[in-house]
Scaffold this motif. Structure first.
Motif, PDB file in Angstrom:
ATOM      1  N   SER A 150       0.837  -1.206   0.000  1.00  0.00           N
ATOM      2  CA  SER A 150       0.000   0.000   0.000  1.00  0.00           C
ATOM      3  C   SER A 150       0.867   1.249   0.000  1.00  0.00           C
TER       4      SER A 150
ATOM      5  N   SER B 115      -1.681   6.249   2.534  1.00  0.00           N
ATOM      6  CA  SER B 115      -3.070   5.811   2.343  1.00  0.00           C
ATOM      7  C   SER B 115      -3.117   4.308   2.153  1.00  0.00           C
ATOM      8  N   ARG B 116      -4.343   3.750   2.111  1.00  0.00           N
ATOM      9  CA  ARG B 116      -4.495   2.310   1.959  1.00  0.00           C
ATOM     10  C   ARG B 116      -4.563   1.858   0.518  1.00  0.00           C
TER      11      ARG B 116
ATOM     12  N   SER C  17      -7.057   6.756  -3.384  1.00  0.00           N
ATOM     13  CA  SER C  17      -7.977   6.889  -2.257  1.00  0.00           C
ATOM     14  C   SER C  17      -8.232   8.379  -2.089  1.00  0.00           C
TER      15      SER C  17
ATOM     16  N   ASN D 209       2.585   4.577   6.754  1.00  0.00           N
ATOM     17  CA  ASN D 209       2.702   3.131   6.552  1.00  0.00           C
ATOM     18  C   ASN D 209       3.952   2.624   7.290  1.00  0.00           C
TER      19      ASN D 209
END
Ligand code: ADP
Ligand code: MG
Length: 488
Positions: free
Chosen positions: A21, A25-26, A47, A61
């Motif tokens: 990722s 963000s995811r 996203s 992350n």
């Protein structure tokens, strides 16, 4: 003409981290399931954070931090217990926030170094000033009359590795890049796909008169993503700047691009200064605080790195430092080499011969076909079979090379190639002796001269005998036998 001047080169390398990722963000950071970046639908991996929707917040992350620490430890950096994310402001359609999140005065890693090996056998240490974490921008797609923006790449994690201005030639710059590339791919923090821009370099180049201490004004060549192009771009730029200085002009500080078709750099824009970016700490992200134990546990998890592997190869197989560097700089190539020696034991002599086969014959074939080792048409298993033939003296080194070329061009398996082309080394004295006896008998005069002290004539006898066997005699054995016979 060039010797009156000296080049100074510093490199900034953007290494794309191989996380699933993005950094804040995811959204997916890379294509799913073996697809290439080009096959992805535009804007599918985004996203609300990557598209900068109001009210969204970045979340760091953890994997990115771990990967950056790994890269720092592997390059001898100090890891900062506290580092800070800053906003770097500029306006461009592929950057919807209006700023890039990066690290500025407090990067995660500092003060590292990298050792490089040069063709002349010398090594040199290049300093690494800093490694910082940042996000990539999106990509503008220019159509006819309008442009589109693809944000799949926006927020993809990068580390930027900044070297000291320590390199003096394109050869040193390329050696540095290859060494860094080897480290990040061994670590597994980067996929290393050069075509997809996983490893991109900005080259800062200046020139100065030899003996002058002060650096000249630099130009920064942006985004070169192949080792060959970096070499070309730097060489072109050095000559261009020397021309400017020689004709009485001054080099201006600017950002340049590289046109690979023309082999030339060209001016893009005058270089912005740091204060143009209005850096300030990002209020959306707290400082990154690392505990010693975290760092040490990551240190403990580091795999064998290229330099350690190189040293292991040198001590096991007596390889030259340069050859061992070539074999270990590409992780896959080092594995191929080990696989081709598998089960044969640690014979120094054989290890060296197989290394030679790979770095000479196979490397040439790969290079001509513009392939890396994963595209080799001769497998490691086949090299192992050839190595076995070498080790029991049934083929000579030059035959081994020919077998590789034939396997590459015609295919087939080792035993059938050996049979079809009659690659069988003569390694028994009983069949070599009569041939030598005949040559000695037919060259009375040379025998006398040899015995009178003209020892160079040994080459004549060995050459004649080799010819008589159609190049199939075991060269070492032949040499010994000829000597013995000539002594009488
Ligand atoms: P930026 O390019 O982002 O402004 P820096 O000023 O820190 O960042 O410099 C970046 C790179 O330029 C470093 O790799 C550094 O070694 C190199 N560099 C700095 N001065 C020179 C110079 N005069 N000639 C060649 N390289 C230089
Ligand atoms: Mg720069």
């Amino acid at each position: 003409m060039q010797s009156e001047f000296e080049a100074v080169i510093g490199l900034e390398v953007h290494v794309q981290l191989a996380t699933e990722s993005k950094v804040f963000s995811r959204a997916r950071s890379r294509p799913e399931g073996g697809r290439s970046v080009g096959e992805e639908l535009v804007n599918m991996n985004t996203s609300p954070v990557d598209t900068a929707q109001p009210g969204t917040l970045p979340v760091l992350n953890k994997k990115v931090v771990e990967f950056a620490i790994k890269a720092g430890l592997a390059t001898g950096c100090e890891i900062r217990p506290k580092s800070v994310f800053s906003r770097k402001h500029y306006f461009y359609p592929d950057l919807p926030k209006g700023y890039q999140i990066s690290q500025y005065d407090l990067p995660i890693c500092e003060h590292g170094k990298l050792e490089i090996e040069l063709k002349n056998g010398e090594s040199k240490t290049i300093t690494i000033q800093r490694i910082h974490i940042e996000e990539d921008a999106g990509k503008n797609l220019h159509m006819s009359g309008y442009s589109l923006v693809n944000l799949n790449r926006a927020g993809v994690p990068l580390i930027e590795v900044v070297s000291g201005p320590d390199m003096r030639s394109s050869e040193e710059a390329v050696a540095y890049l290859k060494s860094l590339y080897a480290i990040v791919t061994y670590l597994g923090v980067c996929d290393g796909n050069l075509q997809e821009g996983n490893f991109r370099c900005d080259a800062n180049v200046s020139v100065r008169k030899r003996g002058v201490e002060k650096f000249g004004t630099r130009a920064e060549i942006k985004n070169v993503n192949s080792f060959r192009f970096v070499e070309k771009a730097i060489d072109y730029e050095i000559l261009r700047q020397i021309e400017v200085v020689k004709s009485g002009g001054t080099v201006i500080q600017e950002t340049r691009g590289f046109d690979s078709a023309k082999g030339q750099t060209f001016s893009m824009r005058s270089k912005e200064e740091a204060h143009d970016y209005r850096y300030f700490p990002d209020p959306d992200l707290p400082p990154l605080i690392l505990k010693k134990a975290q760092i040490e546990s990551i240190r403990g998890s580091l795999p064998e790195l290229p330099q350690a592997k190189r040293d292991r190869f040198i001590s096991l197989y007596d390889l030259s430092k340069y050859d061992a560097t070539v074999l270990t700089q590409d992780k896959k190539l080092s594995e191929y080499y080990e696989e081709s020696l598998g089960g044969i034991g640690n014979s120094k002599e054989l290890g060296k011969k197989v290394a030679n086969l790979i770095t000479s014959e196979l490397a040439r074939l790969l290079n001509d076909a513009d392939l890396d080792i994963t595209g080799s048409k001769v497998s490691a298993k086949q090299i192992r079979e050839i190595a076995k033939l070498l080790s029991d003296d049934s083929v000579s080194f030059s035959m081994a090379k020919q077998i590789i070329t034939i396997l590459w061009t015609e295919g087939g398996d080792v035993s059938s190639v050996v049979e079809k082309h009659g690659f069988k080394q003569m390694s028994d004295t009983s069949s070599l002796e009569p041939i030598i006896d005949k040559i000695i008998a037919e060259n009375e005069k040379n025998v006398q001269d040899y015995r009178a002290g003209k020892e160079k004539l040994i080459g004549f006898f060995v050459g004649q005998a080799m010819k008589a066997t159609g190049g199939k005699a075991n060269p070492g054995m032949l040499q010994d036998l000829v000597k013995k016979k000539l002594k009488g």
